[in-house]
Design an enzyme around this catalytic site. Sequence first.
Site, mmCIF file in Angstrom:
data_model
loop_
_atom_site.group_PDB
_atom_site.id
_atom_site.type_symbol
_atom_site.label_atom_id
_atom_site.label_comp_id
_atom_site.label_asym_id
_atom_site.label_seq_id
_atom_site.Cartn_x
_atom_site.Cartn_y
_atom_site.Cartn_z
ATOM 1 N N LYS A 61 0.835 -1.208 0.000
ATOM 2 C CA LYS A 61 0.000 0.000 0.000
ATOM 3 C C LYS A 61 0.866 1.253 0.000
ATOM 4 C CE LYS A 61 -3.667 0.383 2.854
ATOM 5 N NZ LYS A 61 -4.975 0.941 2.631
ATOM 6 N N ARG A 131 -3.009 3.351 8.765
ATOM 7 C CA ARG A 131 -3.404 2.051 8.195
ATOM 8 C C ARG A 131 -2.207 1.134 8.085
ATOM 9 N NH1 ARG A 131 -8.360 2.988 4.901
ATOM 10 N NH2 ARG A 131 -8.534 5.228 4.710
ATOM 11 N N GLY A 140 -8.222 -6.515 5.209
ATOM 12 C CA GLY A 140 -8.915 -6.394 6.485
ATOM 13 C C GLY A 140 -8.270 -7.152 7.629
ATOM 14 N N MET A 142 -5.443 -6.528 9.188
ATOM 15 C CA MET A 142 -4.761 -5.744 10.214
ATOM 16 C C MET A 142 -5.534 -4.450 10.442
ATOM 17 S SD MET A 142 -0.818 -6.693 9.602
ATOM 18 C CE MET A 142 -0.816 -6.091 7.951
ATOM 19 N N ARG A 375 -3.891 -1.350 -5.797
ATOM 20 C CA ARG A 375 -3.106 -2.585 -5.677
ATOM 21 C C ARG A 375 -3.562 -3.532 -6.782
ATOM 22 N NH1 ARG A 375 -6.157 -4.552 -0.162
ATOM 23 N NH2 ARG A 375 -8.223 -4.423 -1.046
ATOM 24 N N HIS A 494 -15.737 -8.217 2.289
ATOM 25 C CA HIS A 494 -14.723 -9.148 2.803
ATOM 26 C C HIS A 494 -14.997 -10.570 2.329
ATOM 27 C CE1 HIS A 494 -13.152 -11.868 5.962
ATOM 28 N NE2 HIS A 494 -12.083 -11.129 5.798
ATOM 29 N N ARG A 602 -3.287 -49.135 -15.795
ATOM 30 C CA ARG A 602 -3.191 -50.154 -14.730
ATOM 31 C C ARG A 602 -4.118 -51.310 -15.121
ATOM 32 N NH1 ARG A 602 -3.145 -45.218 -11.204
ATOM 33 N NH2 ARG A 602 -1.399 -45.392 -9.746
ATOM 34 N N ARG A 658 0.942 -51.354 -18.263
ATOM 35 C CA ARG A 658 1.677 -52.012 -17.184
ATOM 36 C C ARG A 658 1.096 -53.394 -16.950
ATOM 37 N NH1 ARG A 658 1.530 -49.596 -11.253
ATOM 38 N NH2 ARG A 658 -0.574 -50.455 -11.293
ATOM 39 N N GLU A 803 10.352 -48.122 -8.693
ATOM 40 C CA GLU A 803 9.502 -47.928 -7.517
ATOM 41 C C GLU A 803 10.182 -48.410 -6.241
ATOM 42 O OE1 GLU A 803 5.096 -48.660 -8.484
ATOM 43 O OE2 GLU A 803 6.133 -50.274 -9.520
ATOM 44 N N SER A 822 9.800 -45.493 -15.787
ATOM 45 C CA SER A 822 8.724 -44.609 -15.333
ATOM 46 C C SER A 822 8.745 -44.648 -13.806
ATOM 47 C CB SER A 822 7.378 -45.093 -15.865
ATOM 48 O OG SER A 822 6.356 -44.284 -15.332
ATOM 49 N N THR A 825 6.220 -43.036 -8.207
ATOM 50 C CA THR A 825 6.612 -42.345 -6.969
ATOM 51 C C THR A 825 5.666 -42.634 -5.803
ATOM 52 O OG1 THR A 825 5.603 -40.440 -7.992
ATOM 53 C CG2 THR A 825 8.011 -40.478 -7.898
ATOM 54 N N ASN A 826 4.500 -43.242 -6.090
ATOM 55 C CA ASN A 826 3.659 -43.663 -4.955
ATOM 56 C C ASN A 826 4.397 -44.734 -4.177
ATOM 57 O OD1 ASN A 826 1.738 -42.035 -6.138
ATOM 58 N ND2 ASN A 826 0.673 -43.735 -7.136
ATOM 59 N N ASP A 827 4.801 -45.762 -4.903
ATOM 60 C CA ASP A 827 5.524 -46.836 -4.225
ATOM 61 C C ASP A 827 6.937 -46.412 -3.862
ATOM 62 O OD1 ASP A 827 3.896 -49.114 -3.774
ATOM 63 O OD2 ASP A 827 3.703 -49.348 -5.944
ATOM 64 N N CYS A 890 4.796 -41.621 -13.232
ATOM 65 C CA CYS A 890 3.360 -41.894 -13.298
ATOM 66 C C CYS A 890 2.729 -42.007 -11.916
ATOM 67 C CB CYS A 890 3.083 -43.151 -14.123
ATOM 68 S SG CYS A 890 3.791 -44.625 -13.385
ATOM 69 N N TYR A 910 8.688 -36.719 -19.605
ATOM 70 C CA TYR A 910 7.269 -36.381 -19.454
ATOM 71 C C TYR A 910 6.815 -36.621 -18.025
ATOM 72 C CZ TYR A 910 6.447 -41.375 -19.326
ATOM 73 O OH TYR A 910 6.458 -42.684 -18.950
HETATM 74 C C1 PEP Z 1 3.269 -45.794 -8.226
HETATM 75 O O1 PEP Z 1 3.615 -46.607 -7.382
HETATM 76 O O2 PEP Z 1 3.624 -44.615 -8.225
HETATM 77 C C2 PEP Z 1 2.349 -46.221 -9.289
HETATM 78 C C3 PEP Z 1 2.005 -45.405 -10.262
HETATM 79 O O3 PEP Z 1 1.822 -47.458 -9.156
HETATM 80 P P1 PEP Z 1 0.562 -47.776 -8.243
HETATM 81 O O4 PEP Z 1 0.087 -46.507 -7.664
HETATM 82 O O5 PEP Z 1 -0.409 -48.434 -9.148
HETATM 83 O O6 PEP Z 1 1.182 -48.707 -7.262
HETATM 84 MG MG MG Z 2 3.305 -48.732 -7.834
#
Ligand code: PEP
Ligand code: MG
Length: 933
Positions: A61, A131, A140, A142, A375, A494, A602, A658, A803, A822, A825-827, A890, A910
Site C-alpha cells: 500500500k 493504516r 482487512g 490488520m 493494488r 470481505h 493399470r 503395465r 519404484e 517410469s 513415486t507412490n511406491d 506416473c 514427461y
Molecule cells: C506408483 O507406485 O507410483 C504407481 C504409479 O503405481 P501404483 O500406484 O499403481 O502402485
Molecule cells: Mg506402484
Amino acid sequence: MSDLTASAVSPDAKPKARQDFAQSETGESAHKWVYLFSEVEEAEERFDGSWDRVRGLLGGKGANLADMTRLGIPVPPGFTVTTEACLEYLERGAEFPPGMWEQELAAMEEVETETGKEFGNPDNPLLVSCRSGGKFSMPGMMDTILNIGLNDEVAEGMVKLTDDARFVYDSYRRLVQMFGSVAMGVPDEVFEEVITRQRQKAGVATDAEMSAKDWQEVTEKFKEIFRRYTGMAFPTDPDEQLQLATEAVFKSWNGKRAVDYRNAAGISHDLGTAVNIQTMVFGNMGADSGTGVAMTRNASTGEPHPEGDFLINAQGEDVVAGIRATQPLEELGDEMPEIYEQFLEIGRKLEQHYREMQDMEFTIEQGKLWLLQTRDGKRTAQAAVHIAIDMAEEGLITKEEAVRRVQPAQVDFFLHPQFDDTARKENEPIATGLNVSPGAAVGVIAFDADTAERWAKEEGRKVIMVRPETKPDDVHGMLAAEGILTSRGGRTSHAALVARQFGKPAVVGVSELELDLDNRVMRVDEELLIEEGDWISIDGTNGFVYQGKLDTMVPDIKNPYLIKLLSWADEFRTLGVWANADYPRDAQRAREYGAEGIGLCRTEHMFFEAERLPIVQRMIMAPTVTEQNEAIEDLLPMQRGDFAGLFRAMDGQPVIIRLLDPPLHEFLPAFEDLVQELADQKVRLQHHTTMSEIDQSLAEIRIKQDFLERVEALREMNPMLGTRGVRLGILIPELTKMQVRAVFEAACQVTREGVDVHPEVMIPLTMHVNELKTQQTALEEEAKAVMEEQDIQIDYKFGTMIEIPRAALTADEVAEVAQFFSFGTNDLTQTTFGVSRDDAEAGFLVQYIERGILPNNPFATIDPDGVGKLMKLAVEAGRQTRPDLEIGICGEHGGDPESIDLCHKLGLNYVSCSPFRVPIARLAAAHAALNDK
Ligand code: PEP
Ligand code: MG
C-alpha cells in the site's frame, strides 16, 4: 475481537517507547525509518531500483501510494513508517527503534506544510488516518484507525470551520470507536449497542438520520466506554493518538487473525507491516462527496470493463462493511460525470503503469477526487485467465507473462463442480444474491465460523457458512466451508474477496435472507424457515441459492481463454504431459485435455470388473496348470478389446501398458470375511432340515473353504511389499504372456484399421535387473510370435517402473534391459520412507506435518531430498547406460506443480497424471521451463 485484546497497547508501553526517543539523541538515529510519499526515489536508490524490495520496505500500500504520488495522481499527502521499524519494534518487545518517533513527528510537520493544516490546531486542523500495509495484501486482516487528531477542542474548531456539526461528531465518534476496538481491544458490539439505543431514543431508523447532537452524545458515551474498558481516559493529545495508533498497527502483525490469514495464504511471518499515515479526506461531507472501491476489470469474469461500488456521502468503511446498500460504479457516471471520467482515466493510467488489473479505493471530498489506494486486484481463476489473455493481446504484457500470471491451481477451477443442467431445471432458487466467486457448493448450514470449522474438520461434513457478513475473524470457517453465503455485502465485501482468493464458491448480499443467529435459523422472504444443519446449495456463478442438496457435475473445459492460455503454455514447456488412463473414455478425455500419451494403464482395474472377476478368481484357484491356463485364455479376448480401445483413442501417441501389479489376494474375498461367513454357514447348517437345504449349504461351505485355503496360502504380513509386481509375472508366466499377447494382438488389429500405434510394455516394481531379464526373454518371444502370426511389425518399447530404491540405485544395470523408466513415486515414496501410504495418511502423517517434522505430505509433493535424490541418481545412471532412455513419472506426483518443477529439473521426458490434472500439468510444466530460463 478477543484476539485483539492481546494486541492492545499496555499502559506502560508509552514510557518505554519514550525512553527510546531519548536514546535516539545519542546518535543512533541515522537509520531511515520513515519515508514521505514523495521520497519513494530514496527507497528505490537504497535497493538499486528493486521495486520488489521497495514494496518489502514500505509495504504494498505504502509503495503504491508513493508511486501514485510520483505519477501525479491525486493522493492525500502522507508518509510510511517502514516494515523494518515494525520488525525492530516487535523484536525490542514493543519499543520503537531509536530515532523512529522523531522521524515520524518530522514527517508530520512536512505533511502540515504540504496541506497548510496543523495537527491538533482547532483553527485549522489536520486529521490523519493510520493504516497497516504489509508487502502482500491481507484484506482487512490488520488495523486501521481514522480521524486521528480529533479531540474536544479540535472538534469544536472544525464545527466552526465546516459549519457541519453532524459530520464532525460522526467523525469524532468513529475515532473513539476505532481507537477503542482496534488499538485497545474493546469489543465493537459495545459501541454498536450505544448507536442502536441512540437511534431508538432519537426515533430514527438509520444512522443517516441521526443529528449532530445524537452523535455528540454517542461520542461522550464512547469515551466513557473507553475509560471503563481500558482504565484510562481517551487520549486527547494528537501526538499520543498517533503513537498509540502506530503501535497498534505494529502489534496487529502478530494478531491471531493476521497469523491465521498468513498461514492460509502462505505468506511469510517475517515480513512485518508498514504503517501508512495519511491526510484524511472525507467522503461524508454532503451530497458532493462520496467514497468507493473499484477494479479496472471485472474481477469475477475478467471482462475488460471497470466495476465497483460507491456510496454518496459516506466514509470508506461503509462500503467495505456492506452496511449500506452500495450503488454500482456506472451510476457515478450519471451523478458526477466529470469525476467518473477522471476516475476512469486514472484507472487506465494505473493499469498501463503496473501492467496489471488494479483494485482502487477512492474518496470524493466536496467535488474533488482522491485516490487512497491501488493494488493488483484479486480475481477469480476465470478472470485471471481472461485478463492475462486480454492483456497479452492488448500488448500490455508478453505471452510469457500471461502464462506466468496464471497459477496451475487456478486452472483447477475450470474443473470445479457446477450444478448439472437437470438439477438447475428442476429446482427453483429460493433466493438470489451477488455472484462473487464462481462454482457450485453444497453443504449443511453453519451459522458461525467455529461451527463450520468443527463440522468440516472433525465430523467430515460438507458445510456452507452462512453469515450476515464476514469479518477477518471468520476466515478459518470460510476456509473449512465448501462455500459462503451472506445476507449483506457487495462485490468488494470481505466475504467476496476472501472467497475469490481461495476459490470458494460464494453468494453475498442476499437481501431476502433474514438470519436469526440466536435461534440458529434463517427465514427466506419472511416465510420459508431453514435451520442450522439443513442442506443448501449455492451457485457462485450466477448467485442462486437453492434449498436442499443439488447434484453437481464437473464441466468440460471449453473456455476459449483457457484453451488459448494452455496452448501458449505448450509453446514454453519442454516436459511432455501424458495421462494415467485405464479405459478408452478416460484416454479420450485426457487427449481432449491435451495429453500426449498414456503414461500408465493399470491393467488390474480391468480385472476387477464384474464379469471378469470370476474368471480371474478361477485362474487363481485353479488346481492344475491346465485349468489355470484355460482361465487365462478366457481373459485374453477381453484384454485385447481393452487395449485396442486405448490404442484407437491414442492414435499416433505412445501408450504404456503395465502388466499386472497387485498381490493376488486382492482379487479374492477378504480372509476375515471368509472366516466369519464360514462360521455363520456352519451354524445355519445345523438348523436346516430338508436334504436340499443341507446339500446347498454344504456346497457353499466347500467353495468358501477352498477360497479360504487359497487366501491363507497367499497371505503375507505385508502384501504391499510382497508377492506382487514383476514377481507375479515370474511366478505365473502364462499370465504375463497372455497380457503381452493381448497387447500385440490388439496392436496388430488396430494397425490394420489404420491406427498408428506405439505400445510400451511396462514391468512394475522391479528390484533387480535379473527380474527384468527373465521377463524380457519370455515377453519378447511372445511379442515376436504374435507379430509373426499376424505378419505385422509393431514399433514397441519394453521398460520398467522405478519404484524400489534398489532399482534406482542400480539404474545403470536396469537400463541395460529397460528401454524406458517410469518413476512410480507412490511406491517409491512408500519404499523410501518405509511407511505405507494408507496407514500414514490415516495416522501419524497429519501430526508430522502439523508439528513440522515433515515439511509437507511426501505422497502429494515429491520429497526432494530423499525420493528426489534417488530419482536424480536413476536418471543419471540410466542415461549413462542408454543415452536415449525415455524417462517419465506416473505416480500421483505427476500432477503436482511443485513435483513437476522437480521433474523438469531432473530432465524427465514427461509427467503422467490423471486426465483431470492434465491442464494443470501443462501450465505447471510451462512454469517450470520458464523458471529454469
Ligand atoms: C506408483 O507406485 O507410483 C504407481 C504409479 O503405481 P501404483 O500406484 O499403481 O502402485
Ligand atoms: Mg506402484
